[in-house]
Design an enzyme around this catalytic site. Structure first.
Site, short mmCIF file in Angstrom:
data_model
loop_
_atom_site.label_atom_id
_atom_site.label_comp_id
_atom_site.label_asym_id
_atom_site.label_seq_id
_atom_site.Cartn_x
_atom_site.Cartn_y
_atom_site.Cartn_z
N LYS A 264 24.62 46.92 100.16
CA LYS A 264 25.10 45.56 100.42
C LYS A 264 24.26 44.93 101.53
O LYS A 264 23.82 43.79 101.42
CB LYS A 264 26.58 45.58 100.81
CG LYS A 264 27.49 45.86 99.62
CD LYS A 264 28.92 46.15 100.02
CE LYS A 264 29.72 46.62 98.80
NZ LYS A 264 31.05 47.14 99.11
N GLN B 64 35.28 48.38 103.66
CA GLN B 64 34.97 49.28 102.55
C GLN B 64 36.14 50.24 102.31
O GLN B 64 36.60 50.90 103.24
CB GLN B 64 33.68 50.06 102.89
CG GLN B 64 33.18 50.95 101.78
CD GLN B 64 32.62 50.17 100.58
OE1 GLN B 64 31.95 49.15 100.74
NE2 GLN B 64 32.92 50.64 99.38
N ASP C 58 36.15 40.09 99.07
CA ASP C 58 36.56 41.08 98.06
C ASP C 58 37.65 40.52 97.15
O ASP C 58 37.95 41.09 96.11
CB ASP C 58 37.11 42.34 98.76
CG ASP C 58 36.12 43.50 98.74
OD1 ASP C 58 35.15 43.44 97.97
OD2 ASP C 58 36.33 44.46 99.50
#
Ligand SMILES: NC(=O)c1ccc[n+]([C@@H]2O[C@H](COP(=O)([O-])OP(=O)(O)OC[C@H]3O[C@@H](n4cnc5c(N)ncnc54)[C@H](OP(=O)(O)O)[C@@H]3O)[C@@H](O)[C@H]2O)c1
Length: 294
Positions: free
Chosen positions: A53, A97, A120
């Site tokens: 990322k 994460q 997200d």
């Protein structure tokens, strides 16, 4: 008939091209889209994703921040970091994460993220907005699948989409997105899961079959209608003595047999995989544009 492959690399390159232009336009106004990723602990797979990322952000000319916190991080310390990122004007979007260490309440952390920075799309506010057809963000993996279908010219409207799996990050949002009114959706959706009776009878009715269960080779040719479009979200590592590291990645679909029956299919690896990070970047750019009133 051998199915045409839908490759995530090709589709994501197209989208990255569009994102580069949007980022350039923001930068010309003095805005550098900023994405932060918080990693708690040392899960090796998570470390790989977080590195990918960060690298992609930099490649695109975005501001990238990676925050690594030790496995022993307390929930309060993580919530304090979330509050800091919520308040940081250089960060337009961020994510924590997953999975988190067992002593941290994942829901409490997700709920603490400012919904306008929730790239997200895990915050209940954004999940609700998506469900009522007014999305501010779309969750990356299902959004990637939708883009692959749309950009491959798959006719979705009025078709029967069967989603196998009902997780909060793939199956449920995928189904919600495909049943919305409008382009890239307007389909008739059925969701099947581990408690479904007669699962194969239902998958055989799918014009578009989207599989996300995490079971290697679960969907076999006899479960697929002739000419169906098959999207395999699954990523499973299986032993392979002939491979260099003794294992390889396979999907939830038995690719070799199903590709002879489907009209289009996504391979694993190289299918849905590359789309997830791409759509995450798209969300970060959208967040920056929204803040700038664009
Ligand atoms: N390519 C990517 O970027 C990407 C992104 C996310 C996930 N994935 C992969 O996609 C797969 C699914 O991920 P996930 O997070 O959605 O998994 P998950 O949270 O474990 O959910 C799995 C779902 O599959 C259902 N299921 C399990 N076994 C089944 C069976 N035998 N028959 C029917 N349904 C069954 C479960 O049903 P119940 O609800 O009844 O338990 C559950 O709804 C995994 O392989 C994951 O690695 C890939």
């Amino acid at each position: 008939m051998t199915a045409k492959l839908i490759l995530g690399k090709d589709v994501s390159e197209q989208i990255y091209g569009e994102l580069r232009q949007r980022i350039e336009s923001l930068r010309s106004k003095g805005i550098v889209p900023g994405l932060a990723v918080v990693l708690v602990g040392e899960d090796p797979a998570s470390q790989v994703y977080v590195r990918m990322k960060g690298r992609k952000c930099e490649e695109l000319g975005m501001h990238s921040v990676t925050i690594v916190m030790p496995e022993s991080t307390t929930q309060d310390a993580l919530l304090a970091k979330v509050a800091e990122l919520n308040a940081d004007p250089s960060i337009h979007g961020f994510l924590i994460q997953l999975p988190l260490p067992a002593h941290i309440d994942e829901k409490a952390v997700i709920n603490a993220v400012d919904p306008s920075k929730d790239v997200d799309c895990f915050h209940p506010y954004n999940v609700g907005k998506m469900l009522i057809g007014e999305p501010e963000f779309l969750p990356a993996t299902p959004a990637g699948v939708q883009q692959m279908l749309v950009r491959s010219g798959v006719d979705i409207r009025g078709k029967h989409v069967v989603v196998v799996g009902r997780s909060n990050i793939v199956g449920k949002p995928m189904a919600a997105m495909m049943m919305q009114k409008g382009p890239g959706a307007d389909s008739t959706v059925t969701v099947v899961h581990s408690r479904t009776e007669g699962l194969a009878d239902i998958t055989r009715q799918a014009d578009i079959l989207i599989v996300a269960i995490g079971k290697a080779g679960f969907v076999t040719a006899d479960m697929v209608k002739d000419g169906a479009v098959v999207v395999d979200v699954g990523t499973n590592r299986v032993a392979d003595p002939s491979a260099k590291n003794g294992s390889r990645l396979v999907g939830d679909v038995d690719f070799e047999t199903v590709k002879e029956k489907a009209s289009m299919i996504t391979p694993v690896p190289g299918g849905v995989g590359p789309m997830t990070i791409c759509m995450l970047m798209a969300n970060a750019v959208s967040a920056a544009e929204r803040r700038a009133g664009i």
